[in-house]
Design a protein around this motif. Structure first.
Motif, PDB file in Angstrom:
ATOM      1  N   TYR A  14      26.800  70.220   8.384  1.00 44.04           N
ATOM      2  CA  TYR A  14      28.001  71.782   7.734  1.00 44.04           C
ATOM      3  C   TYR A  14      27.653  72.750   6.417  1.00 44.04           C
ATOM      4  O   TYR A  14      27.176  73.112   6.400  1.00 44.04           O
ATOM      5  CB  TYR A  14      29.196  71.620   7.929  1.00 44.04           C
ATOM      6  CG  TYR A  14      30.543  72.991   7.935  1.00 44.04           C
ATOM      7  CD1 TYR A  14      30.412  73.638   8.105  1.00 44.04           C
ATOM      8  CD2 TYR A  14      31.043  72.123   7.277  1.00 44.04           C
ATOM      9  CE1 TYR A  14      31.295  74.816   8.146  1.00 44.04           C
ATOM     10  CE2 TYR A  14      31.751  73.236   5.952  1.00 44.04           C
ATOM     11  CZ  TYR A  14      32.123  74.153   6.507  1.00 44.04           C
ATOM     12  OH  TYR A  14      32.633  75.374   6.179  1.00 44.04           O
ATOM     13  N   GLU A  24      24.922  80.296   7.414  1.00 45.68           N
ATOM     14  CA  GLU A  24      26.167  80.401   7.351  1.00 45.68           C
ATOM     15  C   GLU A  24      26.905  80.734   8.814  1.00 45.68           C
ATOM     16  O   GLU A  24      27.957  79.383   9.081  1.00 45.68           O
ATOM     17  CB  GLU A  24      27.069  81.604   6.752  1.00 45.68           C
ATOM     18  CG  GLU A  24      27.448  81.585   5.123  1.00 45.68           C
ATOM     19  CD  GLU A  24      28.092  82.508   4.416  1.00 45.68           C
ATOM     20  OE1 GLU A  24      28.295  82.244   3.295  1.00 45.68           O
ATOM     21  OE2 GLU A  24      28.415  83.339   5.727  1.00 45.68           O
ATOM     22  N   LYS A  35      29.004  76.859  10.772  1.00 46.40           N
ATOM     23  CA  LYS A  35      30.226  77.618  11.767  1.00 46.40           C
ATOM     24  C   LYS A  35      30.321  76.632  12.868  1.00 46.40           C
ATOM     25  O   LYS A  35      30.746  75.876  13.393  1.00 46.40           O
ATOM     26  CB  LYS A  35      30.748  78.883  11.738  1.00 46.40           C
ATOM     27  CG  LYS A  35      31.995  79.115  12.462  1.00 46.40           C
ATOM     28  CD  LYS A  35      31.951  80.387  12.148  1.00 46.40           C
ATOM     29  CE  LYS A  35      32.974  80.931  13.668  1.00 46.40           C
ATOM     30  NZ  LYS A  35      33.489  82.707  13.122  1.00 46.40           N
ATOM     31  N   LYS A  76      30.204  73.283  12.720  1.00 48.12           N
ATOM     32  CA  LYS A  76      31.810  72.670  12.336  1.00 48.12           C
ATOM     33  C   LYS A  76      32.280  72.800  13.723  1.00 48.12           C
ATOM     34  O   LYS A  76      33.196  71.387  14.319  1.00 48.12           O
ATOM     35  CB  LYS A  76      32.375  74.044  10.994  1.00 48.12           C
ATOM     36  CG  LYS A  76      34.251  72.817  10.501  1.00 48.12           C
ATOM     37  CD  LYS A  76      34.441  74.179   9.609  1.00 48.12           C
ATOM     38  CE  LYS A  76      35.367  72.714   9.164  1.00 48.12           C
ATOM     39  NZ  LYS A  76      36.516  74.092   7.509  1.00 48.12           N
ATOM     40  N   GLU A  77      32.008  73.758  14.461  1.00 53.01           N
ATOM     41  CA  GLU A  77      32.549  73.772  15.575  1.00 53.01           C
ATOM     42  C   GLU A  77      32.016  73.157  16.813  1.00 53.01           C
ATOM     43  O   GLU A  77      33.659  71.909  17.036  1.00 53.01           O
ATOM     44  CB  GLU A  77      32.843  75.409  16.383  1.00 53.01           C
ATOM     45  CG  GLU A  77      33.055  76.530  16.133  1.00 53.01           C
ATOM     46  CD  GLU A  77      34.804  76.421  15.677  1.00 53.01           C
ATOM     47  OE1 GLU A  77      35.324  75.796  17.185  1.00 53.01           O
ATOM     48  OE2 GLU A  77      35.570  76.381  14.614  1.00 53.01           O
TER      49      GLU A  77
END
Length: 79
Positions: A3, A64, A68, A71-72
């Motif tokens: 990330y 980005e 994201k 990260k999820e």
């Protein structure tokens, strides 16, 4: 890649877009040209810089979005 890698990469693209934006603003200040040909050449350069800026911003947004998503995914794996 993590990330953080994608976020850092996106920041680099944002930085490049900012530099291009500064160059565009410098060119806008110029009003007089020696000839019609010079004006045409300068307008082509401005169009190219604008396209480059948009490309940088689009790539930044895509990076980005990938960050994201990563990260999820990491968050779901921890649950």
């Amino acid at each position: 890649m993590t990330y953080q890698d994608y976020i850092a990469w996106a920041k680099e693209y944002k930085s490049q877009a900012d530099i291009i934006c500064k160059k565009l603003n410098e060119k806008k200040g110029r009003i007089r040209y020696a000839s019609a040909q010079e004006r045409s050449e300068e307008e082509k350069k401005e169009q190219l810089l604008y396209a480059m800026k948009l490309d940088c911003l689009k790539t930044m947004a895509e990076l980005e979005a990938i960050a994201k998503h990563i990260k999820e995914s990491e968050r779901r794996e921890k649950v």
